[in-house]
Each structure stands twice: as C-alpha cells, then as structure tokens.
Design a protein around this motif. Sequence first.
Motif, PDB file in Angstrom:
ATOM      1  N   ARG A 138       0.601  -1.220  -0.228  1.00 40.78           N
ATOM      2  CA  ARG A 138       0.121  -0.044   0.078  1.00 40.78           C
ATOM      3  C   ARG A 138       0.849   1.235   0.072  1.00 40.78           C
ATOM      4  O   ARG A 138       1.595   1.454   1.115  1.00 40.78           O
ATOM      5  N   LEU A 139       0.777   1.956  -1.254  1.00 37.19           N
ATOM      6  CA  LEU A 139       1.559   3.328  -1.291  1.00 37.19           C
ATOM      7  C   LEU A 139       0.494   4.331  -1.534  1.00 37.19           C
ATOM      8  O   LEU A 139      -0.372   4.309  -2.044  1.00 37.19           O
ATOM      9  N   VAL A 140       1.124   5.782  -1.190  1.00 36.21           N
ATOM     10  CA  VAL A 140       0.128   6.717  -1.401  1.00 36.21           C
ATOM     11  C   VAL A 140       1.025   7.583  -2.479  1.00 36.21           C
ATOM     12  O   VAL A 140       2.064   8.270  -2.193  1.00 36.21           O
ATOM     13  N   LEU A 141       0.611   7.527  -3.708  1.00 29.18           N
ATOM     14  CA  LEU A 141       1.350   7.839  -4.750  1.00 29.18           C
ATOM     15  C   LEU A 141       0.600   9.464  -5.363  1.00 29.18           C
ATOM     16  O   LEU A 141       1.531  10.185  -5.920  1.00 29.18           O
ATOM     17  N   ALA A 142      -0.475   9.649  -4.919  1.00 32.15           N
ATOM     18  CA  ALA A 142      -1.118  10.831  -5.409  1.00 32.15           C
ATOM     19  C   ALA A 142      -0.745  11.942  -4.439  1.00 32.15           C
ATOM     20  O   ALA A 142      -0.547  12.067  -3.252  1.00 32.15           O
ATOM     21  N   PRO A 143      -0.303  12.987  -5.112  1.00 30.56           N
ATOM     22  CA  PRO A 143       0.602  14.129  -4.471  1.00 30.56           C
ATOM     23  C   PRO A 143      -0.763  15.165  -3.824  1.00 30.56           C
ATOM     24  O   PRO A 143      -0.341  15.803  -2.983  1.00 30.56           O
ATOM     25  N   ASP A 144      -1.749  14.999  -4.390  1.00 35.16           N
ATOM     26  CA  ASP A 144      -2.894  15.340  -3.404  1.00 35.16           C
ATOM     27  C   ASP A 144      -3.986  14.673  -2.818  1.00 35.16           C
ATOM     28  O   ASP A 144      -5.222  14.619  -2.799  1.00 35.16           O
ATOM     29  N   TRP A 145      -3.155  13.628  -2.193  1.00 32.32           N
ATOM     30  CA  TRP A 145      -4.027  12.677  -1.558  1.00 32.32           C
ATOM     31  C   TRP A 145      -4.945  13.218  -0.298  1.00 32.32           C
ATOM     32  O   TRP A 145      -4.377  13.958   0.513  1.00 32.32           O
ATOM     33  N   PRO A 146      -6.090  13.084  -0.556  1.00 31.30           N
ATOM     34  CA  PRO A 146      -7.134  13.799   0.641  1.00 31.30           C
ATOM     35  C   PRO A 146      -7.124  12.998   1.942  1.00 31.30           C
ATOM     36  O   PRO A 146      -6.747  11.783   2.240  1.00 31.30           O
ATOM     37  N   LEU A 147      -7.030  13.757   3.178  1.00 35.27           N
ATOM     38  CA  LEU A 147      -6.789  13.211   4.681  1.00 35.27           C
ATOM     39  C   LEU A 147      -8.482  12.397   4.545  1.00 35.27           C
ATOM     40  O   LEU A 147      -9.471  12.941   4.638  1.00 35.27           O
ATOM     41  N   ILE A 148      -8.106  11.112   4.958  1.00 40.26           N
ATOM     42  CA  ILE A 148      -9.323  10.208   5.117  1.00 40.26           C
ATOM     43  C   ILE A 148      -9.506  10.155   6.663  1.00 40.26           C
ATOM     44  O   ILE A 148      -8.704   9.849   7.518  1.00 40.26           O
ATOM     45  N   THR A 149     -11.057  10.453   6.935  1.00 39.54           N
ATOM     46  CA  THR A 149     -11.135  10.642   8.387  1.00 39.54           C
ATOM     47  C   THR A 149     -12.116   9.749   8.737  1.00 39.54           C
ATOM     48  O   THR A 149     -13.176   9.231   8.048  1.00 39.54           O
ATOM     49  N   TRP A 150     -11.864   8.724   9.741  1.00 41.25           N
ATOM     50  CA  TRP A 150     -12.800   7.954  10.494  1.00 41.25           C
ATOM     51  C   TRP A 150     -13.561   8.440  11.565  1.00 41.25           C
ATOM     52  O   TRP A 150     -13.003   9.070  12.375  1.00 41.25           O
ATOM     53  N   THR A 151     -14.636   8.045  11.628  1.00 40.57           N
ATOM     54  CA  THR A 151     -15.410   8.578  12.555  1.00 40.57           C
ATOM     55  C   THR A 151     -15.616   7.671  13.778  1.00 40.57           C
ATOM     56  O   THR A 151     -14.987   6.702  13.968  1.00 40.57           O
ATOM     57  N   GLU A 152     -16.074   8.571  14.954  1.00 36.78           N
ATOM     58  CA  GLU A 152     -16.136   7.606  15.967  1.00 36.78           C
ATOM     59  C   GLU A 152     -16.868   6.335  15.979  1.00 36.78           C
ATOM     60  O   GLU A 152     -16.583   4.999  16.241  1.00 36.78           O
ATOM     61  N   PRO A 153     -17.965   6.187  15.601  1.00 41.29           N
ATOM     62  CA  PRO A 153     -18.781   4.974  15.236  1.00 41.29           C
ATOM     63  C   PRO A 153     -18.217   4.017  14.240  1.00 41.29           C
ATOM     64  O   PRO A 153     -18.371   2.891  14.468  1.00 41.29           O
ATOM     65  N   GLU A 154     -17.514   4.540  13.294  1.00 41.12           N
ATOM     66  CA  GLU A 154     -16.753   3.661  12.545  1.00 41.12           C
ATOM     67  C   GLU A 154     -15.576   3.223  13.052  1.00 41.12           C
ATOM     68  O   GLU A 154     -15.263   1.788  12.879  1.00 41.12           O
ATOM     69  N   ARG A 155     -14.925   3.832  13.962  1.00 41.04           N
ATOM     70  CA  ARG A 155     -13.758   3.288  14.466  1.00 41.04           C
ATOM     71  C   ARG A 155     -14.158   2.246  15.664  1.00 41.04           C
ATOM     72  O   ARG A 155     -13.570   1.244  15.898  1.00 41.04           O
TER      73      ARG A 155
END
Length: 334
Positions: free
Chosen positions: A276-293
Amino acid sequence: MTTSFGQLAHLGHAELLTPDLDATVWFCTEILGMTETARDGDAAMLRTWDDYEQTSVVVRAAPHAGVGRVGLRTSSPEALEARAAALLAAGHEGRWEDGVAGTGRTFVTRDPDGHEIGLYHDTTWYTAPDHLRPGLKNQPQAKPGRGVAVRRFDHVNYLAADVQANAEFHADLLGARATEEIRMDDGHVAARWLTYTNKSYDVVYTEDWTGASGRLHHLAFATDTREDILRAADLCLDQGVPIETGPHKHAIQQTFFLYVFEPGGNRIELCNPVTRLVLAPDWPLITWTEPERAKGQAWGLKTIESFHTHGTPAAAGTDDRRYRPAALARRGDA
C-alpha cells in the motif's frame, strides 16, 4: 507555517528502552530475526536485513520500557539546516550533537509531547561481512535464517496527550503529510497517521487515555509476506512471547498485523503493509468517525482493551507484569 513535502527523507531508526537488555536483544535477534552489529556500553545496535543504513534499532538498558530518540533522515544537508532553523524559529528547543548509530551531525529536538527526535543527513551505509553478503548486489544483507526475518523498520506509534498538536508539529515543521485520522464525535482528533514518503505512514500519534506524555504505543517492523506474520504467531507461541492480538487486518491503513510484547514490556507490531503506497500528490485526508472506529478491525477479533490502555512506560499505578514475563519458555540463554 507549512514546509515542502520531501525535506524529511524517511524514518531512520529508533531507540528502544528496556529494563532487560539481554532479553530484548534476544527477542530482536531470535524472534524478529534482526542482526546485532555492535555493542556500546549499555546499548546494542541492531538492523533489519533490507534497511540500507547501519542501524535500525538501538536497544538501550533503562529503568523502564519506552522509546528514546527516534532518528529521521533529511533529504539533504541543506534540508537538515532548514528544518533546524524552522524548529528554532517556531520556538522549539534544539541542540546540535554528534550522531549515534552510524549517523552524522544531528539536530536534537522534542515534539510537543516530549518525545525526543533527532534529525540528521550524514549516515553510514551498511556493508555486510562475508557471512552476511547477499546474493544480489542491490540488497544490503542476506536474509537471516532465523526468526521472522523482518524486512525493515516500518513505523513508530506514539501515545500523546494532544494528538493534533503533535501531528501538526510534524506537518508544519518537518514536512510530513497526514493520510488518515480518527475524529471523535466531539470533534477532537484521537489518532492521526503521517508520512514523509510514498508509504502510507511513517509515524502515528494516538491519544493517551491516561493523559500522560512521552509514552510509546509500539514500534513496527515490516515483513515480506502475510505468511511471515502467521509464522511469527507460531514462533511466539513456541517461544513463550506474549501475543496481545492478531493476526487480523486493520481497517485504517489496511495493515495485516500481529501485536506481541518483547521481554522489556514494549509492544511490537509485525505488519505487512508493503503493497500500500500513497502516490497521489493531492491525497485527501481520510477521516474515520467515532462510530466507524468502534466497529474495530476490518476483519478478525474485536480490538482488546489492553490495546487502548497499555503503553510504555507503564502508567502510574498499573500492573505491567503480564507484559513482562519472568522467563520466556525456551530462551537460548535460560
């Protein structure tokens, strides 16, 4: 203040503190399959087989478990000077020292939580002795024929009283990118993953539920395959190494993992995130919510309580004996 991404080249090495130096070195060499390259008083230098630098981990004797200095290599001597100047201009204390573990001139500072960080550029590339010379010239060392044979030192997960302040320190002053986070219902950030490279993460900050500062959640080592992690679980079972949880798969960052405790009491993760690599220079911040976590892992057993409560040094008033077995089942030096 925002710096350009790339002035920090990568995570270099970490100092692991332990009250049982010999037992922790045994774990690193016989369970993880690392190579001990030198001893310097109360410290042992160890390396994984595919890290190009001389040292991946410095295991140092101390009254309690925890993490000492973490070394971060800059992309150039000029980047080192720039980061040191930026840190001082922002009001962070720092000092220049001779490097450790094969590194050169080092700027030593601390994050807002008090974890010590050393920035350096000059480093010693590892030259394998004859008995560890690899078959391929683009590989620094032959794969060890013992233990799990972890491939590289992958990441450090800090515990922190204020996750957001520490994550912003790395982003604003060291040029890291945040890739994922956990944001609770009240709006505060409970964890954030950051990278200096195109790996999905190099450093993590997780909220310390005790309110303490300067503690460690875990150090992590990458394996070649998922099967290596399954083998690690069997090996730890055979050798009396306490398994905390896993093998399972994280939803966040998608890591296949196993968490164990080395004899000094520190949590160690064996992980397989190498695809798993992050190649996108404009990768968006992925936010996990409290219920998801709260749903826990992607698959596998639900996260156990100790994963959220134990860190090193152990919190005041807690019993850490379960994380430090008096004797391992089949230690070679027992």
